[in-house]
Motif scaffolding. Structure first.
Motif, short mmCIF file in Angstrom:
data_model
loop_
_atom_site.label_atom_id
_atom_site.label_comp_id
_atom_site.label_asym_id
_atom_site.label_seq_id
_atom_site.Cartn_x
_atom_site.Cartn_y
_atom_site.Cartn_z
N ILE A 181 0.79 -1.44 0.02
CA ILE A 181 -0.07 0.27 -0.32
C ILE A 181 1.30 1.30 0.08
CG2 ILE A 181 -1.92 1.84 1.10
CD1 ILE A 181 -2.82 -0.86 -0.05
N GLN A 182 1.84 1.02 0.37
CA GLN A 182 2.51 2.41 1.22
C GLN A 182 3.23 2.90 -0.58
OE1 GLN A 182 2.92 4.51 3.31
NE2 GLN A 182 4.03 5.76 3.06
N TYR A 183 3.83 1.54 -0.81
CA TYR A 183 4.70 2.11 -2.26
C TYR A 183 4.10 2.15 -3.29
CZ TYR A 183 6.98 0.48 -6.65
OH TYR A 183 7.05 0.56 -7.69
N HIS A 184 2.64 1.71 -3.07
CA HIS A 184 1.47 2.82 -4.39
C HIS A 184 1.22 3.88 -4.34
CE1 HIS A 184 1.24 -1.53 -6.11
NE2 HIS A 184 2.18 -1.22 -7.16
N LYS A 185 1.12 4.09 -2.95
CA LYS A 185 0.42 5.46 -2.37
C LYS A 185 1.48 6.73 -2.54
CE LYS A 185 -1.45 5.62 1.44
NZ LYS A 185 -1.38 5.89 3.02
N GLU A 186 3.28 6.54 -2.05
CA GLU A 186 4.09 7.37 -2.83
C GLU A 186 4.88 7.44 -4.15
OE1 GLU A 186 7.75 6.39 0.32
OE2 GLU A 186 6.50 6.44 1.74
N LYS A 187 3.88 6.98 -5.36
CA LYS A 187 4.43 6.98 -6.54
C LYS A 187 3.41 8.06 -7.35
CE LYS A 187 5.04 3.88 -9.55
NZ LYS A 187 6.29 4.58 -9.89
N LYS A 188 4.30 8.87 -7.56
CA LYS A 188 3.47 9.91 -7.99
C LYS A 188 3.72 10.01 -9.58
CE LYS A 188 3.36 12.16 -4.01
NZ LYS A 188 2.33 12.00 -2.91
N ASP A 189 4.49 9.30 -10.75
CA ASP A 189 4.62 9.25 -12.18
C ASP A 189 3.39 8.34 -12.41
OD1 ASP A 189 5.82 7.60 -10.95
OD2 ASP A 189 7.26 6.71 -12.23
N THR A 190 2.77 8.07 -11.64
CA THR A 190 2.33 6.98 -12.65
C THR A 190 0.69 6.94 -11.83
OG1 THR A 190 3.72 5.51 -13.16
CG2 THR A 190 1.20 3.88 -13.40
N PRO A 191 -0.72 6.97 -12.94
CA PRO A 191 -1.89 7.11 -11.49
C PRO A 191 -1.97 5.95 -11.30
CG PRO A 191 -1.95 8.00 -14.30
CD PRO A 191 -0.93 7.49 -13.96
#
Length: 314
Positions: A150-160
């Motif tokens: 969850i945290q990894y995908h939450k912190e991604k800013k380059d891909t919706p």
């Protein structure tokens, strides 16, 4: 991206279902799909070939009558739009290392090669090992794995992208039902414009409960491009971490990529939740709608799907 395997079945189903239900609230651009005679002969061929043209055609027509300058600006923007694709690059999936937590993300999550939507049928079964270094997860608890995902995908800013963790027992019911009813339509509320229907089709790799992917495309895009319709969203489910000796405490990891030119984060979340509710929950009315749609039954009405969604808290 819809698979060619079900093209005939879906086309037959859609043809048998009555689309002109007078109670149905459909967006103006959805209705414009069935009025090809309104297309002006002088429109640019490049513009008409754009996969989003049918969506915005009616609005463009009105804008042209009201404000020619604004119309030309919108046309230029539409011409620049390309077919949506899953926004994944060849670069390593991860965020810049700022502390030990982000460093661990980069070691756990692997690079994922880019693909265009039209290659969906050629892609082999997706495994979690292609996304993460699962060896590094062997000593971690279910809670820790969930937090990392969850945290990894939450912190991604380059891909919706959206992510979630699903109890295996819930996913099993979801998977079994999606095998039986691999296609459906989900109504997406549009502000002051009624609803736009999204066509969903599941891609399974095994009759046993394994990984699967759900592909979504606007219904009007399918009606125009069939299996070549550009997808606006894909939802991936990974069951690789399921422990056969401890099913009750096993989890399935989910992530969804969406085209942020067509969907907002809230709209993408709405579609994921609708899919979960229709396929995961044991609801007689929902399953009846799934069955009627997949059988192409004349008693299926789009307005009944809308009525169900309007009663949901999503």
């Amino acid at each position: 991206m819809l698979t060619m395997l079900n093209r005939h079945l879906l086309g037959k189903s859609l043809n048998k279902i009555q689309l002109n239900n007078s109670r149905l609230l459909i967006t103006a651009h959805t209705q414009s799909t069935f009025t090809n005679n309104q297309v002006e002969l002088g429109e640019d061929n490049v513009l008409k070939e754009n996969p989003y043209y049918e969506i915005y055609k009616e609005k463009l027509h009105r804008l042209k009558q009201e404000n020619l300058t604004a119309y030309k600006e919108k046309v230029d923007k539409l011409k620049a739009m390309k077919k949506p694709s899953v926004k994944v690059t060849n670069e390593e999936i991860g965020i810049k290392s700022q502390d030990s937590k982000t460093d661990s993300f980069k070691s756990i999550f692997k690079a994922k090669p880019a693909r265009i939507v039209s290659q969906t049928n050629l892609v082999k079964q997706k495994m979690l090992i292609d996304v993460m270094n699962i060896e590094l997860l062997q000593q971690k608890s279910i809670t820790q794995i969930s937090e990392i995902w969850i945290q990894y995908h939450k912190e991604k800013k380059d891909t919706p992208v959206l992510s979630a963790v699903i109890p295996y027992k819930n996913y099993k019911a979801f998977y079994v039902k999606s095998l039986e009813y691999p296609m459906f339509v989900l109504p997406l509320p549009r502000t002051n414009q009624g609803y736009e229907f999204m066509l969903v089709q599941f891609q399974h790799y095994d009759s046993e409960v394994k990984n699967c992917t759900a592909h979504l495309t606007p219904l009007i895009a399918y009606q125009k491009y069939n299996e070549n319709a550009p997808e606006c969203m894909s939802i991936e489910y990974f069951s690789d971490l399921v422990n056969e000796n401890n099913i009750d405490n096993s989890i399935v990891l989910m992530r969804s990529f969406y085209d942020d030119k067509l969907l907002s984060s809230m709209e993408a979340t709405c579609l994921v939740n609708q899919l979960r509710i229709f396929y995961e929950e044991n609801n007689f009315k929902h399953e009846t709608l799934l069955k009627l749609f997949n059988k192409g039954h004349s008693e299926f009405h789009y307005s009944d799907v809308i009525a169900c969604v309007e009663t949901l808290s999503i």
